[in-house]
Design a protein around this motif. Structure first.
Motif, PDB file in Angstrom:
ATOM      1  N   PHE A   1      10.527   4.584   8.455  1.00  0.00           N
ATOM      2  CA  PHE A   1       9.389   4.393   9.038  1.00  0.00           C
ATOM      3  C   PHE A   1       8.530   3.872   8.035  1.00  0.00           C
ATOM      4  O   PHE A   1       8.559   4.134   6.617  1.00  0.00           O
ATOM      5  N   ASP A   2       7.878   2.553   8.193  1.00  0.00           N
ATOM      6  CA  ASP A   2       6.906   1.958   7.342  1.00  0.00           C
ATOM      7  C   ASP A   2       5.281   2.020   7.886  1.00  0.00           C
ATOM      8  O   ASP A   2       5.143   1.358   9.118  1.00  0.00           O
ATOM      9  N   VAL A   3       4.960   2.965   7.506  1.00  0.00           N
ATOM     10  CA  VAL A   3       3.168   2.953   7.900  1.00  0.00           C
ATOM     11  C   VAL A   3       2.390   1.687   8.225  1.00  0.00           C
ATOM     12  O   VAL A   3       1.631   1.758   9.091  1.00  0.00           O
TER      13      VAL A   3
ATOM     14  N   TYR B   1      -0.524  -9.135   9.134  1.00  0.00           N
ATOM     15  CA  TYR B   1       0.264  -9.800   9.974  1.00  0.00           C
ATOM     16  C   TYR B   1       1.762  -9.869   9.822  1.00  0.00           C
ATOM     17  O   TYR B   1       2.741  -9.611  10.699  1.00  0.00           O
ATOM     18  N   ASP B   2       1.934  -9.942   8.610  1.00  0.00           N
ATOM     19  CA  ASP B   2       3.616 -10.260   8.107  1.00  0.00           C
ATOM     20  C   ASP B   2       4.276  -9.006   8.492  1.00  0.00           C
ATOM     21  O   ASP B   2       5.561  -9.198   8.790  1.00  0.00           O
ATOM     22  N   PHE B   3       3.866  -7.741   8.670  1.00  0.00           N
ATOM     23  CA  PHE B   3       4.668  -6.715   9.003  1.00  0.00           C
ATOM     24  C   PHE B   3       4.965  -6.285  10.308  1.00  0.00           C
ATOM     25  O   PHE B   3       5.671  -5.555  10.988  1.00  0.00           O
ATOM     26  N   VAL B   4       4.004  -7.115  11.042  1.00  0.00           N
ATOM     27  CA  VAL B   4       4.205  -6.887  12.753  1.00  0.00           C
ATOM     28  C   VAL B   4       4.535  -7.948  13.631  1.00  0.00           C
ATOM     29  O   VAL B   4       4.743  -8.108  14.579  1.00  0.00           O
TER      30      VAL B   4
ATOM     31  N   LEU C   1      -9.866   9.940   5.785  1.00  0.00           N
ATOM     32  CA  LEU C   1      -8.581   9.715   5.079  1.00  0.00           C
ATOM     33  C   LEU C   1      -7.735   8.851   5.888  1.00  0.00           C
ATOM     34  O   LEU C   1      -6.820   8.023   5.311  1.00  0.00           O
ATOM     35  N   TRP C   2      -7.745   8.808   6.976  1.00  0.00           N
ATOM     36  CA  TRP C   2      -6.896   8.088   8.025  1.00  0.00           C
ATOM     37  C   TRP C   2      -7.460   6.660   7.608  1.00  0.00           C
ATOM     38  O   TRP C   2      -6.596   5.634   7.811  1.00  0.00           O
ATOM     39  N   PHE C   3      -8.720   6.470   7.682  1.00  0.00           N
ATOM     40  CA  PHE C   3      -9.339   5.257   7.450  1.00  0.00           C
ATOM     41  C   PHE C   3      -8.681   4.420   5.981  1.00  0.00           C
ATOM     42  O   PHE C   3      -8.429   3.498   5.865  1.00  0.00           O
ATOM     43  N   LEU C   4      -8.955   5.476   5.045  1.00  0.00           N
ATOM     44  CA  LEU C   4      -8.472   5.100   3.519  1.00  0.00           C
ATOM     45  C   LEU C   4      -6.851   4.727   3.754  1.00  0.00           C
ATOM     46  O   LEU C   4      -6.607   3.721   2.888  1.00  0.00           O
ATOM     47  N   CYS C   5      -6.121   5.664   4.363  1.00  0.00           N
ATOM     48  CA  CYS C   5      -4.732   5.159   4.594  1.00  0.00           C
ATOM     49  C   CYS C   5      -4.430   3.839   5.084  1.00  0.00           C
ATOM     50  O   CYS C   5      -3.779   2.859   4.712  1.00  0.00           O
ATOM     51  N   LYS C   6      -5.181   3.463   5.993  1.00  0.00           N
ATOM     52  CA  LYS C   6      -5.022   2.347   6.838  1.00  0.00           C
ATOM     53  C   LYS C   6      -5.520   0.777   5.695  1.00  0.00           C
ATOM     54  O   LYS C   6      -5.051  -0.036   5.503  1.00  0.00           O
ATOM     55  N   GLN C   7      -6.717   1.218   4.890  1.00  0.00           N
ATOM     56  CA  GLN C   7      -7.119   0.093   3.993  1.00  0.00           C
ATOM     57  C   GLN C   7      -6.217   0.142   2.894  1.00  0.00           C
ATOM     58  O   GLN C   7      -5.556  -0.992   2.298  1.00  0.00           O
ATOM     59  N   GLU C   8      -5.476   1.204   2.402  1.00  0.00           N
ATOM     60  CA  GLU C   8      -4.675   1.147   1.309  1.00  0.00           C
ATOM     61  C   GLU C   8      -3.522   0.511   1.416  1.00  0.00           C
ATOM     62  O   GLU C   8      -2.892  -0.128   0.803  1.00  0.00           O
ATOM     63  N   ALA C   9      -2.790   0.985   2.759  1.00  0.00           N
ATOM     64  CA  ALA C   9      -1.542   0.338   2.984  1.00  0.00           C
ATOM     65  C   ALA C   9      -1.448  -1.207   3.274  1.00  0.00           C
ATOM     66  O   ALA C   9      -0.652  -1.936   3.030  1.00  0.00           O
ATOM     67  N   SER C  10      -2.687  -1.557   4.034  1.00  0.00           N
ATOM     68  CA  SER C  10      -2.906  -2.850   4.503  1.00  0.00           C
ATOM     69  C   SER C  10      -3.196  -4.060   3.639  1.00  0.00           C
ATOM     70  O   SER C  10      -2.706  -4.815   3.262  1.00  0.00           O
ATOM     71  N   LEU C  11      -4.442  -3.398   2.862  1.00  0.00           N
ATOM     72  CA  LEU C  11      -4.818  -4.216   1.733  1.00  0.00           C
ATOM     73  C   LEU C  11      -4.156  -4.087   0.489  1.00  0.00           C
ATOM     74  O   LEU C  11      -4.182  -5.092  -0.411  1.00  0.00           O
TER      75      LEU C  11
END
Length: 478
Positions: free
Chosen positions: A27-29, A39-42, A259-269
């Motif tokens: 699983f890769d969040v 983009y590169d992940f999906v 925290l979910w928004f933070l997760c998305k920003q940390e993981a993506s950016l």
């Protein structure tokens, strides 16, 4: 017999646990961040059951339309302030837990004393270096895939590049153009060349920012926002209870949302997947992703026909460009004297409605429903599978390409349109589930049903209900 059955059940349980363990490990969040996905992940996530068309021998591409979202960007100023408020509240929660004598053993170390990576930053929303790379590489790949289309010397009438006036969109256009025309000029060690990027005024850009100019749509979004939040609340409440028990902190629903928004920003950016994202299990991520996809479906997608039919001016512009290319072919215009590609850079609010206008990511029965103005069911909740995924529909740099082909004269149809989503051939339910559709069939089955809707009538003419409400208000106040 009983021993054999018991052994079989034991083996079955071991296999099931092994499968679940493999699923968690794989699983890769970063593939589950809805429209915040990079983009590169999906980009290579495709329907494995779909077999792309074989382009017939002799068919050659003569024109390309691109509608792309801007690349990966920084959080907006509003969202950065939200993360600063989250940091303040986490500090309060930690202090309260200490005052109660809690050991804090279950609290992840990073949460204690956490500060937002964007703390104190006054500006936001700009294209970041990862986003520049995405568009630059996309430009290179498209030129390599269609060398005959991009063999001409650059001219703004041959390769018009258009972007919205939002800086991250125009910066994306520039990064793409640098890749597309790489080593085609004389500027600097990279042999770059200058090229033009044009924009319409935000107030009148009904091709790329139609959502900004559509009063009825803006009213719809405001009216639907509370209902969307109510749909999301049960999931957020469930997450809040679960996470509060797990980490023994008195999290609120707003904390979990942030925290979910933070997760998305940390993981993506930032490629950080073990902090905010680590607070959630894969099944919880799937549910949170679904709530985001639900919001996109209702407010930008198939949830209401206005969401995508306001994009008709863009669809008309694309069809017109293909018809002009066909005329140039029929009239045997010399190469370099007609447009070969029309390249556009905008936003998720552009790409998602346009994807819906094409009827992509629908079953054939669902396509027939929207043709009949019948509402579609909401995307099914996990663990059920669904076609509607924001991470695939409109990740950063997400795009649709319509490539016009000229085929041999002995073919029953001389011109065909191939649709590619995120660079992959994608089936069109409106064209019998193929990605390679005769141009006349494309116009008749996919385009024509939308063209009976006029943008001004859809967007800026009061509905009878609104007029009646206005009259009632005036009468009651007089």
């Amino acid at each position: 017999m009983k021993k054999a059955t018991a052994s079989f059940m034991l083996i079955l349980c071991v296999l099931l646990l092994t499968h679940l363990n493999d699923a968690v490990q794989n699983f890769d969040v970063r593939r589950h961040l809805s429209t915040v996905s990079r983009y590169d992940f999906v980009k290579d996530v495709v329907d494995k059951n779909f077999v792309p068309s074989e382009i017939p021998d002799g068919c050659t591409p003569i024109h390309l339309n691109l509608v792309a979202r801007h690349g990966t960007r920084a959080p907006t100023k509003k969202r950065m302030r939200e993360l600063e408020r989250l940091a303040d509240h986490l500090e309060v929660l930690i202090r309260e837990a200490k005052e109660k004598g809690s050991s804090l053993q279950k609290v992840p170390g990073w949460l204690q004393g956490w500060k937002s990576p964007w703390q104190g930053k006054l500006k936001g929303g700009e294209l970041i270096s990862k986003g520049e790379d995405e568009l630059y590489d996309l430009g290179i790949r498209i030129r390599e895939k269609y060398p005959d289309l991009f063999s001409e010397e650059y001219h703004p009438d041959v390769y018009p590049i258009k972007a919205t006036q939002v800086p991250r969109a125009s910066a994306s256009a520039v990064a793409f153009g640098m890749g597309l025309f790489n080593e085609r000029g004389t500027l600097g060690p990279g042999r770059h060349r200058a090229f033009a990027v044009t924009s319409e005024s935000r107030a009148s850009d009904i091709k790329l920012r139609f959502h900004d100019c559509c009063d009825n749509y803006k009213d719809f979004r405001i009216s639907q926002a509370p209902a969307v939040e109510r749909l999301k609340e049960p999931i957020l409440d469930e997450m809040t209870s679960s996470i509060a028990r797990r980490y023994e902190l008195n999290f609120t629903r707003q904390d979990v949302s942030s925290l979910w928004f933070l997760c998305k920003q940390e993981a993506s950016l930032l490629d950080i997947t073990d902090q905010a994202c680590g607070l959630f299990s894969p099944s919880e991520v799937a549910l949170l992703e679904w709530t985001d996809d639900l919001e996109v479906f209702i407010l930008k997608g198939y949830g209401k026909s206005l969401n995508y039919r306001m994009g008709v001016p863009l669809l008309e512009d694309i069809v017109q460009s293909m018809e002009q290319a066909i005329n140039a072919k029929e009239e045997k215009h010399t190469s370099g004297n007609y447009e070969k590609a029309r390249l556009r850079f905008a936003h998720a609010e552009t790409v998602i409605p346009f994807t819906c206008l094409l009827g992509l990511f629908l079953e054939r029965s669902e396509f027939q429903q929207i043709q009949k103005e019948e509402p579609l069911a909401l995307p099914p909740k996990p663990p059920q599978s669904r076609n509607w995924r924001g991470s695939i529909l409109a990740p950063f740099t997400g795009n649709n390409m319509l490539v016009l082909y000229s085929c041999p004269a002995n073919s029953s149809d001389k011109y065909f349109v191939q649709v590619l989503h995120n660079e992959h051939p994608t089936p069109m339910p409106g064209c019998n589930g193929t990605d390679f559709c005769p141009f006349d069939v494309f116009k008749e089955r996919i385009v024509a049903p939308h063209l009976k809707y006029d943008y001004n009538t859809l967007c800026n003419v009061q509905t009878e209900q609104a007029i009646h409400k206005s009259k009632t208000t005036m009468a009651s106040s007089s």
